[in-house]
Design a protein around this motif. Structure first.
Motif, PDB file in Angstrom:
ATOM      1  N   ILE A 349      65.101  26.343-110.115  1.00 51.17           N
ATOM      2  CA  ILE A 349      65.961  26.412-111.137  1.00 51.17           C
ATOM      3  C   ILE A 349      64.208  26.115-112.353  1.00 51.17           C
ATOM      4  O   ILE A 349      63.759  27.312-113.084  1.00 51.17           O
ATOM      5  CB  ILE A 349      66.685  25.738-112.477  1.00 51.17           C
ATOM      6  N   TYR A 353      62.180  29.032-114.334  1.00 55.76           N
ATOM      7  CA  TYR A 353      61.811  29.108-115.145  1.00 55.76           C
ATOM      8  C   TYR A 353      61.066  28.154-116.080  1.00 55.76           C
ATOM      9  O   TYR A 353      60.778  28.492-116.785  1.00 55.76           O
ATOM     10  CB  TYR A 353      63.063  28.821-115.808  1.00 55.76           C
ATOM     11  N   TYR A 360      63.314  19.492-118.520  1.00 58.65           N
ATOM     12  CA  TYR A 360      64.193  19.715-117.019  1.00 58.65           C
ATOM     13  C   TYR A 360      64.875  18.582-116.989  1.00 58.65           C
ATOM     14  O   TYR A 360      65.769  18.068-116.566  1.00 58.65           O
ATOM     15  CB  TYR A 360      63.111  19.816-116.086  1.00 58.65           C
ATOM     16  N   PHE A 388      72.873  23.920-117.478  1.00 60.96           N
ATOM     17  CA  PHE A 388      71.741  25.442-117.165  1.00 60.96           C
ATOM     18  C   PHE A 388      72.644  26.246-117.843  1.00 60.96           C
ATOM     19  O   PHE A 388      71.903  27.162-119.045  1.00 60.96           O
ATOM     20  CB  PHE A 388      70.782  25.516-115.858  1.00 60.96           C
TER      21      PHE A 388
END
Length: 399
Positions: A349, A353, A360, A388
């Motif tokens: 992830i 992204y 984060y 997420f």
């Protein structure tokens, strides 16, 4: 000129300060009694005028102090007209607000007019966890300074819910003026600040929120003094996806690309980075209006939120942290432990992204709250993936 004593603002912090400095007794105006009587460890003597004060000190009169004291810090269950049981559909949104209430995570609601953004945002106060005694005193000191304490109660025993209009000025939202009075973000401390139609607020005013949101406090400097107020708040913001409000809905949008970009740019990237959860609110279908199946009430949701909050209180009992959202970057590895599968997914992830460090860490803190709601010690892949999924609205409208 008769020496009578009037009620004053800020009596609660005054009494607390006197106690901290070792004073054993303090005389206060009679009308401030309820507000100050919640403080233990100091003798509080309310008097109606200066003559009464002097006569008491000289032993000429006695005051029946036992009948005057008013001590009751118990929280009565608040009764609201609103309830999540009234909300049809949008289960994903309700789940996101439950997570927000449990971990104090900032939320952005995006959807067309009439989809229920304001309705659901106002119902979040019905599922917020109860205040502990320290939190009640924190909030009450602020409201005492602002002169907003209810005389019949004497203390703030429920979480604030502040909803300023989008025409609010810098001073009303942030605080300030000649006397450095607390603004809406301070009055919402340990509660909710609801910014409805956030894109209609003055952009410069919104940008002033960035530092207080991150630091949990606001510093106001004046020529002769300096004031620091706490403002650890849960922000719920709501906005339309475009000026007309119908972009990507079942009604044709009439906005140009330029108009949509200009509208969304009113909320800057750095400010968006302060939000943990983005919820796409969609109009419900006719069938959902007719669906009479059981919908969870606010009381049921609040029970789960309270249980997750109790886990956090135990986790942070030896620190100054109250909620998962307050976890500092250097504490992430300690409090947000991932299992092996979750670590692999987190890496994918982060790379795919191109998440900022702040985004984060917010993802991990949201996953920590989801794990608490599931009564799990560590964060697994399901918790991380659900956390997420609450960035879907961000990538849909702002990327």
């Amino acid at each position: 000129l008769d020496g009578s004593l009037k009620k004053v603002r800020g009596i609660l912090p005054i009494v607390l300060s006197a106690k901290q400095k070792g004073y054993k007794r303090i005389f206060i105006p009679y009308e401030n009694l309820k507000e100050s009587s919640y403080v233990d460890g100091i003798e509080i003597i309310p008097v109606k005028n200066l003559r009464e004060c002097i006569n008491y000190i000289n032993g000429k009169i006695d005051l029946d102090l036992s009948s005057m004291l008013y001590k009751n810090t118990s929280i009565q269950e608040e009764k609201y007209e609103e309830d999540f049981g009234d909300v049809k559909g949008n289960y994903f949104v309700k789940r996101g607000l439950e997570i927000a209430a449990a971990g104090n995570h900032n939320v952005m609601l995006i959807g067309p007019p009439g989809s229920g953004k304001t309705m659901m945002a106002r119902r979040i106060k019905t599922i917020m966890p109860d205040l502990d005694k320290d939190e009640m005193m924190e909030i009450s000191k602020i409201y005492s300074i602002a002169g907003l304490i209810n005389n019949n109660i004497g203390i703030i025993n429920k979480r604030p819910f502040r909803a300023p209009h989008h025409s609010a000025t810098n001073v009303s939202l942030i605080g300030g003026g000649a006397k450095a009075i607390p603004g809406e973000i301070v009055l919402a401390h340990r509660g909710v600040l609801f910014l409805d139609e956030i894109a209609e607020f003055n952009k410069k005013t919104l940008e002033m929120l960035r530092q207080p949101i991150e630091d949990g406090e606001i510093n106001l400097s004046r020529l002769k003094f300096y004031v620091k107020y706490p403002c650890n708040i849960l922000i719920i913001a709501a906005m339309n996806p475009c000026p007309c409000g119908y972009f990507m809905s079942n009604i044709e949008c009439k906005c140009t690309e330029y108009e949509m970009a200009r509208y969304r740019n009113k909320v800057s990237g750095p400010l968006l980075d302060r939000f943990d959860i983005f919820l796409d609110v969609v109009p419900i279908e006719f069938g959902e209006f007719k669906d009479n199946n059981f919908t969870e009430t606010s009381k049921t949701i609040k029970n789960r939120v309270q249980e997750a909050k109790n886990i956090q209180r135990k986790r942070f009992e030896n620190s100054d942290i109250k909620n998962n959202n307050e976890i500092k970057s250097y504490q992430i590895n300690k409090y947000c432990k991932l299992d092996e599968d979750a670590s692999k997914i987190a890496k994918k992830i982060f790379t795919k992204y191109n998440l900022s460090n702040r985004s984060y860490t917010k993802l991990l803190k949201t996953a920590r709250t989801i794990a608490d709601l599931d009564l799990c010690k560590d964060i697994n892949k399901n918790h991380l993936l659900e956390a997420f999924s609450y960035r879907k609205g961000y990538y849909k409208y702002f990327k």
